[in-house]
Enzyme design. Structure first.
Site, PDB file in Angstrom:
ATOM      1  N   CYS A 109       0.838  -1.201   0.000  1.00 55.93           N
ATOM      2  CA  CYS A 109       0.000   0.000   0.000  1.00 55.93           C
ATOM      3  C   CYS A 109       0.872   1.250   0.000  1.00 55.93           C
ATOM      4  O   CYS A 109       1.552   1.532  -0.968  1.00 55.93           O
ATOM      5  CB  CYS A 109      -0.971  -0.058   1.183  1.00 55.93           C
ATOM      6  SG  CYS A 109      -2.305   1.147   1.071  1.00 55.93           S
ATOM      7  N   HIS A 134      -3.369  -5.774   1.244  1.00 55.05           N
ATOM      8  CA  HIS A 134      -2.632  -5.948   2.505  1.00 55.05           C
ATOM      9  C   HIS A 134      -2.524  -7.412   2.948  1.00 55.05           C
ATOM     10  O   HIS A 134      -3.380  -7.892   3.697  1.00 55.05           O
ATOM     11  CB  HIS A 134      -3.339  -5.167   3.611  1.00 55.05           C
ATOM     12  CG  HIS A 134      -3.188  -3.694   3.493  1.00 55.05           C
ATOM     13  ND1 HIS A 134      -2.263  -2.974   4.221  1.00 55.05           N
ATOM     14  CD2 HIS A 134      -3.832  -2.792   2.723  1.00 55.05           C
ATOM     15  CE1 HIS A 134      -2.345  -1.690   3.910  1.00 55.05           C
ATOM     16  NE2 HIS A 134      -3.292  -1.543   2.997  1.00 55.05           N
ATOM     17  N   GLU A 168      -0.593  -8.572   5.181  1.00 53.74           N
ATOM     18  CA  GLU A 168      -0.300  -8.671   6.623  1.00 53.74           C
ATOM     19  C   GLU A 168      -1.572  -8.688   7.471  1.00 53.74           C
ATOM     20  O   GLU A 168      -1.506  -8.997   8.656  1.00 53.74           O
ATOM     21  CB  GLU A 168       0.642  -7.539   7.058  1.00 53.74           C
ATOM     22  CG  GLU A 168      -0.013  -6.192   7.339  1.00 53.74           C
ATOM     23  CD  GLU A 168      -0.385  -5.410   6.073  1.00 53.74           C
ATOM     24  OE1 GLU A 168      -0.437  -6.012   4.978  1.00 53.74           O
ATOM     25  OE2 GLU A 168      -0.643  -4.200   6.200  1.00 53.74           O
TER      26      GLU A 168
END
Lengths: 86, 238
Positions: B92, B201, B203
């Site tokens: 991002c 994302h 994570e």
């Protein structure tokens, strides 16, 4: 006190989503004359002394390396905008 | 082998305005690595084996997203290390920093519809041969969160053709393009495969109970974990 103005615009081939939103809003306020809007950026760089050719050259370099991203933007003007006092 | 994996130290950089550094560090830990916090103003990478540039709004996205962070002392060291082959992942805002630092081509502009998007996004893994994607199968569909306003990937046609021709499109949006990105590109890699950037994302999809929905239940998805196990595996092989 000197001043250099740097103007940066999105490249013509890059769709400008913000300009598109603005042109959509104008007719709602009665401004029907405008068929397109592109939104750019204006930077005013202050210098303590005069705007010398060296200062302008530094402003041009800053314009292309920091103030704009050449992938998506063009530097359209780097001008000495020092106001001459009467 | 597990000892070697546990010894891998993965740096996670915090810039002013970074949001997802804790989640990135947690993902590294869950994958079996040791996360190391790196501060943007410190040019010392503390001998880490790889670096994650996490998401957020560094410097409030002032000037352009990622434009000011690119000049951080930590970035000088990371650009050098990346050119030497160190794995670097930009997520991002971290992807935006990588493009501003010219480690990856193209740029991100505002989403074509101008709205902030936050949703679970299906991607296809288009290149399963990079330091950050080798745990996946070529063409595998994964679901991870997507959340941004400046997520529209743009580059000129020649650059896009090069990316396609060289297999450097790492991820493509599936089931609809969420932001107008050229050719549905969600993420790209450099030629060497050590530097990868993407807008969604991974994570946030690393632990069952806290990820996107998948076939086994709500919040069960862990499709993002493969990014972090990939880099650990690539470090062992290196």
């Amino acid at each position: 006190m000197g001043r250099v103005v740097v103007e940066v615009m999105p490249k013509p081939e890059i769709l400008d989503p913000q300009g598109k939103a603005v042109v959509g809003a104008l007719p709602r306020l009665g401004f029907t004359q405008f068929s397109g809007v592109r939104q750019g950026k204006r930077f005013e760089l202050e210098v303590d002394g005069e705007v010398t050719p060296e200062v302008l050259a530094a402003a041009r370099e800053a314009a292309t390396t920091v103030l704009s991203n050449p992938v998506i933007e063009d530097v359209v003007a780097v001008t000495d905008a020092t106001e001459v006092s009467a | 082998m597990p000892e070697t994996l546990a010894a891998a130290r993965i740096g996670v950089v915090t810039f002013p305005g970074t949001l997802d550094d804790r989640d990135a560090a947690r993902a590294v830990r869950l994958a079996g690595g040791e996360p190391v916090s790196l501060w943007h103003a410190d040019g010392d990478l503390q001998g880490v084996d790889a670096v994650v540039l996490p998401g957020g709004f560094s410097y409030g996205d002032y000037l352009r997203a990622g434009a000011i962070s690119r000049f951080a002392p930590a970035m000088d060291a990371i650009v050098d290390a990346a050119k030497g082959g160190m794995p670097v992942l930009g997520i991002c805002n971290g992807f935006q920093v990588l493009t501003e630092a010219h480690l990856l081509p193209g740029s991100m502009i505002k989403n074509d519809h101008l709205h902030f998007v936050c949703r679970e996004q299906v991607l296809s893994v288009e290149n399963a041969d990079t330091a950050w994607t080798n745990a996946y199968e070529q063409g595998q569909r994964i679901t991870i969160p997507l959340k941004n306003q400046d997520g529209q990937f743009v580059a000129d046609e020649r650059t896009l053709d090069e990316l396609e021709g060289e297999g450097r499109v790492a991820f493509r949006y599936q089931d609809g393009n969420p932001n107008g990105s050229r050719r549905d590109i969600a993420g790209i890699t450099n030629a060497r495969g050590n530097v990868v950037g993407l807008m969604p994302h991974p994570e946030h999809a690393v632990e069952a109970g806290f990820g996107p929905a998948d076939a086994t239940g709500p919040r069960a998805g862990t499709d993002g974990l493969g990014f972090f196990t990939s880099v650990l595996a690539s470090l062992v092989r290196a």
